[in-house]
Scaffold this motif. Structure first.
Motif, PDB file in Angstrom:
ATOM      1  N   GLY A   1       4.641  11.615   0.702  1.00  0.00           N
ATOM      2  CA  GLY A   1       4.423  10.290   0.130  1.00  0.00           C
ATOM      3  C   GLY A   1       5.331  10.010  -1.054  1.00  0.00           C
ATOM      4  N   ARG A   2       5.602  11.016  -1.847  1.00  0.00           N
ATOM      5  CA  ARG A   2       6.479  10.821  -3.014  1.00  0.00           C
ATOM      6  C   ARG A   2       7.911  10.507  -2.591  1.00  0.00           C
ATOM      7  NH1 ARG A   2       3.102  15.659  -4.992  1.00  0.00           N
ATOM      8  NH2 ARG A   2       1.559  14.645  -6.334  1.00  0.00           N
ATOM      9  N   VAL A   3       8.318  11.044  -1.454  1.00  0.00           N
ATOM     10  CA  VAL A   3       9.658  10.726  -0.944  1.00  0.00           C
ATOM     11  C   VAL A   3       9.678   9.339  -0.311  1.00  0.00           C
ATOM     12  CG1 VAL A   3      11.455  11.411   0.699  1.00  0.00           C
ATOM     13  CG2 VAL A   3      10.243  13.154  -0.635  1.00  0.00           C
ATOM     14  N   ILE A   4       8.623   8.999   0.406  1.00  0.00           N
ATOM     15  CA  ILE A   4       8.525   7.649   0.984  1.00  0.00           C
ATOM     16  C   ILE A   4       8.634   6.605  -0.123  1.00  0.00           C
ATOM     17  CG2 ILE A   4       6.998   6.018   2.162  1.00  0.00           C
ATOM     18  CD1 ILE A   4       5.833   8.382   3.711  1.00  0.00           C
ATOM     19  N   ALA A   5       7.975   6.860  -1.249  1.00  0.00           N
ATOM     20  CA  ALA A   5       8.008   5.914  -2.363  1.00  0.00           C
ATOM     21  C   ALA A   5       9.419   5.690  -2.884  1.00  0.00           C
ATOM     22  CB  ALA A   5       7.104   6.403  -3.486  1.00  0.00           C
ATOM     23  N   LEU A   6      10.263   6.730  -2.828  1.00  0.00           N
ATOM     24  CA  LEU A   6      11.638   6.612  -3.299  1.00  0.00           C
ATOM     25  C   LEU A   6      12.541   5.964  -2.260  1.00  0.00           C
ATOM     26  CD1 LEU A   6      12.100  10.099  -5.034  1.00  0.00           C
ATOM     27  CD2 LEU A   6      11.721   7.890  -6.141  1.00  0.00           C
ATOM     28  N   GLU A   7      12.358   6.337  -1.009  1.00  0.00           N
ATOM     29  CA  GLU A   7      13.232   5.818   0.047  1.00  0.00           C
ATOM     30  C   GLU A   7      12.852   4.417   0.478  1.00  0.00           C
ATOM     31  OE1 GLU A   7      13.919   8.349   3.372  1.00  0.00           O
ATOM     32  OE2 GLU A   7      14.199  10.166   2.161  1.00  0.00           O
ATOM     33  N   HIS A   8      11.580   4.088   0.363  1.00  0.00           N
ATOM     34  CA  HIS A   8      11.096   2.770   0.814  1.00  0.00           C
ATOM     35  C   HIS A   8      10.165   2.162  -0.235  1.00  0.00           C
ATOM     36  CE1 HIS A   8      12.805   3.207   4.832  1.00  0.00           C
ATOM     37  NE2 HIS A   8      12.403   4.465   4.786  1.00  0.00           N
ATOM     38  N   PRO A   9      10.702   1.769  -1.379  1.00  0.00           N
ATOM     39  CA  PRO A   9       9.863   1.180  -2.428  1.00  0.00           C
ATOM     40  C   PRO A   9       9.188  -0.107  -1.985  1.00  0.00           C
ATOM     41  CG  PRO A   9      12.208   0.914  -2.936  1.00  0.00           C
ATOM     42  CD  PRO A   9      12.127   1.857  -1.788  1.00  0.00           C
ATOM     43  N   GLU A  10       9.753  -0.744  -0.960  1.00  0.00           N
ATOM     44  CA  GLU A  10       9.164  -2.003  -0.491  1.00  0.00           C
ATOM     45  C   GLU A  10       7.774  -1.797   0.103  1.00  0.00           C
ATOM     46  OE1 GLU A  10      11.289  -0.278   3.093  1.00  0.00           O
ATOM     47  OE2 GLU A  10      11.639  -0.430   0.929  1.00  0.00           O
ATOM     48  N   LEU A  11       7.438  -0.549   0.481  1.00  0.00           N
ATOM     49  CA  LEU A  11       6.136  -0.268   1.080  1.00  0.00           C
ATOM     50  C   LEU A  11       5.053  -0.002   0.035  1.00  0.00           C
ATOM     51  CD1 LEU A  11       7.128   2.042   4.079  1.00  0.00           C
ATOM     52  CD2 LEU A  11       6.611  -0.402   4.105  1.00  0.00           C
ATOM     53  N   HIS A  12       5.445   0.140  -1.230  1.00  0.00           N
ATOM     54  CA  HIS A  12       4.492   0.442  -2.301  1.00  0.00           C
ATOM     55  C   HIS A  12       3.544   1.553  -1.839  1.00  0.00           C
ATOM     56  CE1 HIS A  12       2.282  -0.182  -5.992  1.00  0.00           C
ATOM     57  NE2 HIS A  12       1.151  -0.326  -5.324  1.00  0.00           N
ATOM     58  N   CYS A  13       4.112   2.708  -1.500  1.00  0.00           N
ATOM     59  CA  CYS A  13       3.325   3.829  -0.974  1.00  0.00           C
ATOM     60  C   CYS A  13       2.380   4.371  -2.036  1.00  0.00           C
ATOM     61  CB  CYS A  13       4.262   4.931  -0.483  1.00  0.00           C
ATOM     62  SG  CYS A  13       3.410   6.346   0.235  1.00  0.00           S
ATOM     63  N   VAL A  14       1.097   4.444  -1.680  1.00  0.00           N
ATOM     64  CA  VAL A  14       0.068   4.946  -2.580  1.00  0.00           C
ATOM     65  C   VAL A  14      -0.570   6.186  -1.969  1.00  0.00           C
ATOM     66  CG1 VAL A  14      -2.128   4.465  -3.733  1.00  0.00           C
ATOM     67  CG2 VAL A  14      -0.422   2.641  -3.466  1.00  0.00           C
ATOM     68  N   CYS A  15      -0.664   7.258  -2.765  1.00  0.00           N
ATOM     69  CA  CYS A  15      -1.372   8.458  -2.352  1.00  0.00           C
ATOM     70  C   CYS A  15      -2.746   8.461  -3.029  1.00  0.00           C
ATOM     71  CB  CYS A  15      -0.593   9.708  -2.760  1.00  0.00           C
ATOM     72  SG  CYS A  15       0.985   9.915  -1.900  1.00  0.00           S
ATOM     73  N   LEU A  16      -3.791   8.517  -2.228  1.00  0.00           N
ATOM     74  CA  LEU A  16      -5.159   8.452  -2.731  1.00  0.00           C
ATOM     75  C   LEU A  16      -5.937   9.659  -2.222  1.00  0.00           C
ATOM     76  CD1 LEU A  16      -7.595   7.001  -4.041  1.00  0.00           C
ATOM     77  CD2 LEU A  16      -7.887   5.761  -1.874  1.00  0.00           C
ATOM     78  N   ASP A  17      -6.508  10.421  -3.141  1.00  0.00           N
ATOM     79  CA  ASP A  17      -7.305  11.588  -2.783  1.00  0.00           C
ATOM     80  C   ASP A  17      -8.767  11.311  -3.111  1.00  0.00           C
ATOM     81  OD1 ASP A  17      -7.371  14.279  -1.760  1.00  0.00           O
ATOM     82  OD2 ASP A  17      -7.876  14.940  -3.790  1.00  0.00           O
ATOM     83  N   LEU A  18      -9.583  11.282  -2.075  1.00  0.00           N
ATOM     84  CA  LEU A  18     -10.994  10.948  -2.235  1.00  0.00           C
ATOM     85  C   LEU A  18     -11.812  12.180  -2.601  1.00  0.00           C
ATOM     86  CD1 LEU A  18     -11.400   8.528   0.804  1.00  0.00           C
ATOM     87  CD2 LEU A  18     -11.096   7.919  -1.609  1.00  0.00           C
ATOM     88  N   ASP A  19     -12.987  11.931  -3.125  1.00  0.00           N
ATOM     89  CA  ASP A  19     -13.890  12.979  -3.591  1.00  0.00           C
ATOM     90  C   ASP A  19     -14.387  13.808  -2.402  1.00  0.00           C
ATOM     91  OD1 ASP A  19     -15.894  14.506  -4.755  1.00  0.00           O
ATOM     92  OD2 ASP A  19     -16.563  12.884  -6.058  1.00  0.00           O
ATOM     93  N   PRO A  20     -14.220  15.151  -2.445  1.00  0.00           N
ATOM     94  CA  PRO A  20     -14.672  15.987  -1.337  1.00  0.00           C
ATOM     95  C   PRO A  20     -16.106  16.464  -1.483  1.00  0.00           C
ATOM     96  CG  PRO A  20     -13.462  17.325  -2.877  1.00  0.00           C
ATOM     97  CD  PRO A  20     -13.478  15.918  -3.444  1.00  0.00           C
ATOM     98  N   SER A  21     -16.813  16.002  -2.513  1.00  0.00           N
ATOM     99  CA  SER A  21     -18.132  16.561  -2.831  1.00  0.00           C
ATOM    100  C   SER A  21     -19.228  16.119  -1.877  1.00  0.00           C
ATOM    101  CB  SER A  21     -18.519  16.181  -4.260  1.00  0.00           C
ATOM    102  OG  SER A  21     -18.679  14.778  -4.386  1.00  0.00           O
ATOM    103  N   GLY A  22     -18.927  15.202  -0.972  1.00  0.00           N
ATOM    104  CA  GLY A  22     -19.944  14.730  -0.038  1.00  0.00           C
ATOM    105  C   GLY A  22     -20.424  13.329  -0.329  1.00  0.00           C
ATOM    106  N   ALA A  23     -19.957  12.748  -1.430  1.00  0.00           N
ATOM    107  CA  ALA A  23     -20.345  11.379  -1.759  1.00  0.00           C
ATOM    108  C   ALA A  23     -19.701  10.401  -0.791  1.00  0.00           C
ATOM    109  CB  ALA A  23     -19.909  11.063  -3.191  1.00  0.00           C
ATOM    110  N   ASP A  24     -20.309   9.228  -0.650  1.00  0.00           N
ATOM    111  CA  ASP A  24     -19.762   8.183   0.207  1.00  0.00           C
ATOM    112  C   ASP A  24     -18.575   7.547  -0.509  1.00  0.00           C
ATOM    113  OD1 ASP A  24     -19.182   6.110   1.868  1.00  0.00           O
ATOM    114  OD2 ASP A  24     -21.203   5.254   1.908  1.00  0.00           O
ATOM    115  N   ASN A  25     -17.398   7.700   0.074  1.00  0.00           N
ATOM    116  CA  ASN A  25     -16.174   7.196  -0.546  1.00  0.00           C
ATOM    117  C   ASN A  25     -15.768   5.805  -0.055  1.00  0.00           C
ATOM    118  OD1 ASN A  25     -15.024   9.474  -2.256  1.00  0.00           O
ATOM    119  ND2 ASN A  25     -15.373  10.548  -0.327  1.00  0.00           N
ATOM    120  N   THR A  26     -16.602   5.183   0.757  1.00  0.00           N
ATOM    121  CA  THR A  26     -16.231   3.917   1.371  1.00  0.00           C
ATOM    122  C   THR A  26     -15.915   2.848   0.328  1.00  0.00           C
ATOM    123  OG1 THR A  26     -17.645   4.414   3.268  1.00  0.00           O
ATOM    124  CG2 THR A  26     -16.892   2.139   3.020  1.00  0.00           C
TER     125      THR A  26
END
Length: 333
Positions: free
Chosen positions: A32-57
């Protein structure tokens, strides 16, 4: 023309505090960090959700409206974002020592960087080194091996593919039948197959990821029950900063970073070092470092880098970057 945004979503794929980490997800962020550099037009966002079992919706839906941060992790209703800052190694927690009655394994040990590391270990007192190489010894490295053996150290060259678990285990089991116990691993093996993502193919991803991802995991499994003093993985600045043309390489090295945190959570020795380019050795040197220098990177002198390696091993950290850089030049590049 308005382009769609690209969201790369993982769950428990980033190290945040002491929370459990899923290392198999970490390459997504490197890519994702490379996509952000090569294709800034896509505004690539990396999102890591909570693995604790909570509802991340709801968290996911709320984040889709975000237009600022591009590297985000949620843990227990707390939002964490990536920020760069200078880092000082913590005080030495235990002395870094090399045992004369133990063995030390270097993958990629016949490469230019691996050979320099071998010399450094011998200077620290190592008497038994195992240099693992997929191609084995050649006439081109015989002179180098002679230099090492003249020190009086016992040097064993192992021909095996670190990405092939059966081949690796057989070779190491055979070697340790008459070698002192293994106390340290430095995983420096790697290959390059650079290219902008629009022109890449999956074969090049497999080629680059095999020694890094499969190799590191196989070494982890092989040594999980051994009393290692250190398990060092040579990662890259590309995995945390990205680098145009190195999507596969950034993804592969990001796995090393994740594996280091995973091993530490299991009570095992582990350190991943995000190296900047070396001046006299390493893959950046082999490909030329002119473009990296223009970006602001200041190539690392090999002796300086090895001195830093010693300090990092003494500090016993999970992941750290060693990236000399003119950050103003980097940002404006």
């Amino acid at each position: 023309m308005q382009h769609p945004s690209l969201w790369l979503v993982t769950q428990g794929g980033q190290a945040v505090g002491t929370e459990p980490l899923q290392p198999q997800q970490t390459p997504v962020w490197g890519l994702g960090r490379v996509i952000a550099l090569e294709h800034p037009e896509l505004h690539c966002v990396c999102l890591d959700l909570d693995p604790s079992g909570a509802d991340n919706t709801q968290t996911l839906l709320d984040e889709l409206g975000n237009t600022d941060d591009t590297q985000i992790a949620w843990r227990h209703n707390t939002r964490h974002v990536a920020r760069w800052k200078p880092y000082t190694l913590p005080p030495q927690t235990s002395p870094f020592t090399i045992r004369e009655d133990s063995s030390y394994l270097i993958t990629g040990g016949l490469g230019a960087l691996g050979f320099q590391v071998a010399q450094w270990l011998i200077k620290q007192g190592a008497q038994h080194l195992l240099l693992l190489s997929r191609t084995g010894e050649s006439s081109a490295v015989q002179d180098k091996m002679a230099q090492l053996t003249q020190t009086g150290a016992n040097i064993l060259i192992i021909k095996a593919d670190v990405a092939d678990q059966v081949d690796l285990n057989q070779a190491l089991n055979h070697a340790f039948a008459d070698q002192p116990p293994l106390r340290g691993i430095i995983h420096a093996a790697g290959v390059l197959a650079d290219g902008m993502l629009m022109g890449q193919n999956w074969d090049n991803f497999e080629k680059v990821m095999a020694p890094k991802v499969y190799g590191a995991w196989h070494l982890h499994q092989y040594s999980a029950n051994l009393a290692l003093d250190f398990f060092v993985m040579f990662s890259s600045a590309a995995s945390v900063l990205g680098n145009q043309g190195q999507g596969n390489y950034a993804a592969a090295n990001a796995f090393l970073d994740g594996l280091a945190h995973y091993r530490k959570s299991q009570g095992l020795a582990a350190t991943s070092i995000n190296w900047g380019p070396f001046k006299q050795a390493g893959m950046a040197f082999s490909k030329g470092i002119d473009r990296l220098s223009k970006q602001g990177y200041q190539p690392i002198d090999i002796d300086d880098g090895l001195a830093v390696l010693g300090k990092i091993l003494s500090a016993n950290v999970s992941q750290v970057g060693a990236i000399p850089c003119d950050w103003h030049q980097y940002i404006s590049f």
